[in-house]
Design an enzyme around this catalytic site. Structure first.
Site, PDB file in Angstrom:
ATOM      1  N   GLU A 108       0.531  -1.288  -0.054  1.00 32.49           N
ATOM      2  CA  GLU A 108      -0.042  -0.002   0.054  1.00 32.49           C
ATOM      3  C   GLU A 108       0.908   1.235   0.043  1.00 32.49           C
ATOM      4  O   GLU A 108       1.979   1.413   0.688  1.00 32.49           O
ATOM      5  CB  GLU A 108      -0.897   0.125   1.229  1.00 32.49           C
TER       6      GLU A 108
ATOM      7  N   CYS B  89       3.522   8.477   1.150  1.00 32.18           N
ATOM      8  CA  CYS B  89       4.042   7.515   1.837  1.00 32.18           C
ATOM      9  C   CYS B  89       4.289   6.148   1.361  1.00 32.18           C
ATOM     10  O   CYS B  89       3.189   5.577   0.983  1.00 32.18           O
ATOM     11  CB  CYS B  89       3.219   7.456   3.112  1.00 32.18           C
TER      12      CYS B  89
ATOM     13  N   CYS C  19       7.111  -7.136   7.077  1.00 30.61           N
ATOM     14  CA  CYS C  19       8.386  -6.813   7.705  1.00 30.61           C
ATOM     15  C   CYS C  19       8.976  -7.766   8.564  1.00 30.61           C
ATOM     16  O   CYS C  19       8.209  -8.511   9.297  1.00 30.61           O
ATOM     17  CB  CYS C  19       7.942  -5.500   8.567  1.00 30.61           C
TER      18      CYS C  19
ATOM     19  N   CYS D  19       8.008  -5.298  15.879  1.00 29.17           N
ATOM     20  CA  CYS D  19       7.663  -4.224  16.644  1.00 29.17           C
ATOM     21  C   CYS D  19       6.067  -4.543  16.963  1.00 29.17           C
ATOM     22  O   CYS D  19       5.316  -4.992  16.094  1.00 29.17           O
ATOM     23  CB  CYS D  19       7.542  -2.823  16.048  1.00 29.17           C
TER      24      CYS D  19
ATOM     25  N   CYS E 170       2.535  -3.042  15.595  1.00 31.74           N
ATOM     26  CA  CYS E 170       2.539  -2.507  14.134  1.00 31.74           C
ATOM     27  C   CYS E 170       1.876  -3.737  13.338  1.00 31.74           C
ATOM     28  O   CYS E 170       2.067  -4.750  13.673  1.00 31.74           O
ATOM     29  CB  CYS E 170       4.007  -2.306  13.520  1.00 31.74           C
TER      30      CYS E 170
ATOM     31  N   CYS F 123      -0.993   5.669   9.965  1.00 29.94           N
ATOM     32  CA  CYS F 123       0.300   4.838  10.144  1.00 29.94           C
ATOM     33  C   CYS F 123       0.033   3.487  10.907  1.00 29.94           C
ATOM     34  O   CYS F 123      -0.773   3.201  11.896  1.00 29.94           O
ATOM     35  CB  CYS F 123       1.224   5.665  11.390  1.00 29.94           C
TER      36      CYS F 123
HETATM   37  N1  SAH Z   1      10.095   0.329   9.761  1.00 31.19           N
HETATM   38  C1  SAH Z   1      10.267   1.817   9.606  1.00 31.19           C
HETATM   39  C2  SAH Z   1       9.218   2.171   8.557  1.00 31.19           C
HETATM   40  C3  SAH Z   1       7.781   2.276   9.177  1.00 31.19           C
HETATM   41  S1  SAH Z   1       7.458   3.846   9.452  1.00 31.19           S
HETATM   42  C4  SAH Z   1      10.107   2.495  10.827  1.00 31.19           C
HETATM   43  O1  SAH Z   1       9.857   1.800  11.851  1.00 31.19           O
HETATM   44  O2  SAH Z   1      10.413   3.590  11.290  1.00 31.19           O
HETATM   45  C5  SAH Z   1       5.896   3.705  10.049  1.00 31.19           C
HETATM   46  C6  SAH Z   1       5.562   4.484  11.345  1.00 31.19           C
HETATM   47  O3  SAH Z   1       4.516   4.318  11.999  1.00 31.19           O
HETATM   48  C7  SAH Z   1       6.908   4.124  12.438  1.00 31.19           C
HETATM   49  O4  SAH Z   1       7.222   5.157  12.959  1.00 31.19           O
HETATM   50  C8  SAH Z   1       6.107   3.133  13.145  1.00 31.19           C
HETATM   51  O5  SAH Z   1       6.632   2.625  14.261  1.00 31.19           O
HETATM   52  C9  SAH Z   1       4.453   3.733  13.305  1.00 31.19           C
HETATM   53  N2  SAH Z   1       3.664   2.766  13.688  1.00 31.19           N
HETATM   54  C10 SAH Z   1       3.533   1.296  13.429  1.00 31.19           C
HETATM   55  N3  SAH Z   1       2.505   0.830  13.952  1.00 31.19           N
HETATM   56  C11 SAH Z   1       1.732   1.860  14.465  1.00 31.19           C
HETATM   57  C12 SAH Z   1       0.484   1.979  14.808  1.00 31.19           C
HETATM   58  N4  SAH Z   1      -0.185   1.006  14.990  1.00 31.19           N
HETATM   59  N5  SAH Z   1       0.022   3.049  15.170  1.00 31.19           N
HETATM   60  C13 SAH Z   1       0.969   4.350  15.162  1.00 31.19           C
HETATM   61  N6  SAH Z   1       1.851   4.222  14.536  1.00 31.19           N
HETATM   62  C14 SAH Z   1       2.492   3.076  13.997  1.00 31.19           C
END
Ligand code: SAH
Length: 382
Positions: free
Chosen positions: A91, A104, A111, A115, A118, A350
């Site tokens: 996406e 974005c 991935c 985390c 996520c 996000c």
């Molecule tokens: N892997 C990279 C790129 C992903 S960016 C990174 O970790 O930075 C996506 C952003 O959204 C990251 O800061 C991630 O931690 C955040 N994110 C992931 N899951 C989320 C959620 N459920 N709600 C809000 N932000 C989230």
């Protein structure tokens, strides 16, 4: 063998021209056709000699991933689902604001980092996207947005009121960890910056990483762009738990890498992303710990209210808790913003990008057939 021109940055294009027995400037011409005009038909590239066009027809192509679906949220956010192979989708999200349009971009299918908050992590890791699949997201966004602008323009009697409707900024914040797909991501970044392709300034291209320290050092030397780091926790104990890559590269090493990066970065600060998880990392004492971190590196904080997904096990911090947290940082002299949640009626926020291929009957590569679904708050998606 047929090469996909979307896979080549300027340097690769030079080598490719040599293989074709063509002059270097032909590569620049081709890049303009492909990236700036979105042309994929060699026959239409009229300033290129017919003999070379024939060679290209035989040995090259311009192929972005097929678009499976387009959704437009009530706030103007767009989400595109692109086909990246059997049953897989990635996406891409476009977020229009008053003065800019931010795309974005995803870098991997799934991935490998785990985390805990996520939804992409839940899918596990499938594969890296190719350069063509990464830059193809920008290629598509430009095509769709200009198509839309032309339509809106004609509906308004030729008046184009669509400045925020172009991609002026890119954030590598979609699915995947961009620095875990280093080579392909760097080639795509170089295309974003290249004047013969998308010509974006380094300050307007941001890579977000969970903190892969050795790759941060490489990026600083190879292609420094603006940097965002998913910090999300104020101490190692908490970060080990919610961003497990921290066990390999703990906060102290991460901060040192940020400082090394800033030597060559286009901006003089790192953006720390900090997700707000109720009762986990959202207390004033965590904010105070962040103030200690902020003494060690020039930074800004971006607080991201957690976006829920099924069975996540987390809740979003309350508005009050977020504002209190923000105030502790601000009173400590830090620049801090709270990220607005956009596109949540199409699951485009996000951490919600999942890329499931929901309806394969929508599959098509032909722009004229792409089905656009407009959403309004309160309407269910499925
Ligand atoms: N892997 C990279 C790129 C992903 S960016 C990174 O970790 O930075 C996506 C952003 O959204 C990251 O800061 C991630 O931690 C955040 N994110 C992931 N899951 C989320 C959620 N459920 N709600 C809000 N932000 C989230």
């Amino acid at each position: 063998m047929s090469v996909n021109l979307l896979d080549y940055d300027a340097e690769g294009m030079l080598a490719l021209m040599a293989q074709f027995g063509e002059k270097p400037f032909r590569g620049k011409q081709l890049m303009k056709w492909v990236h700036q005009r979105g042309e994929s038909d060699f026959a239409a590239m009229t300033d290129i000699a017919k003999s070379f066009r024939e060679k290209l027809q035989a040995g090259a192509m311009v192929t972005a991933p097929a678009m499976l679906a387009e959704q437009v949220a009530s706030d103007g956010t767009h989400k595109w689902l692109l086909d990246v192979g059997v049953g897989n989708g990635v996406e891409t999200v476009f977020i229009p604001e008053d003065d800019r349009g931010t795309l974005c971009v995803s870098s991997q299918v799934g991935c490998a980092l785990e985390c805990t908050f996520c939804s992409t992590a839940r899918q596990g890791f499938n594969r890296n996207l190719s350069t063509a699949e990464i830059i193809g997201q920008l290629w598509w966004a430009n095509q769709r947005l200009s198509h839309e602008a032309a339509r809106i323009g004609s509906a308004q009697g030729g008046v184009q009121n669509a400045d925020a409707r172009i991609v002026s900024n890119v954030v590598m914040m979609g699915m995947g960890e961009p620095l875990a797909n280093y080579e392909n991501v760097v080639r795509a970044l170089r295309l974003m910056l290249d004047d013969n392709a998308y010509g974006l300034s380094r300050r307007r291209v941001t890579l977000s990483t969970s903190g892969l320290v050795p790759a941060m050092d490489r990026l600083r030397d190879d292609c420094p762009v603006a940097l965002a780091v998913s910090l999300h926790a104020s101490n190692d104990r908490l970060r080990d738990e919610i961003v497990p890559i921290n066990k390999k590269y703990p906060i102290k090493e991460l901060l040192a890498a940020c400082n090394r990066y800033l030597d060559k970065a286009p901006r003089d600060f790192v953006t720390f992303e900090y997700i707000m998880l109720e009762g986990i990392n959202d207390q004033p004492e965590h904010a105070r710990e962040l103030l200690e971190i902020a003494k060690q590196v020039s930074c800004k904080f971006n607080l991201i209210p957690f976006n829920p997904f099924p069975n996540s096990g987390y809740n979003r911090s309350s508005r009050d808790a977020i504002l209190r947290f923000r105030d502790v940082l601000a009173e400590g002299g830090q620049v801090v913003t709270v990220r607005k949640t956009r596109g949540d009626d199409i699951d485009a926020a996000c951490g919600q990008l999942a890329g499931q291929v929901k309806d394969r009957t929508r599959r098509t590569a032909r722009q004229s057939q792409i089905q656009t679904v407009h959403f309004h708050r309160g309407e269910a998606e499925d």
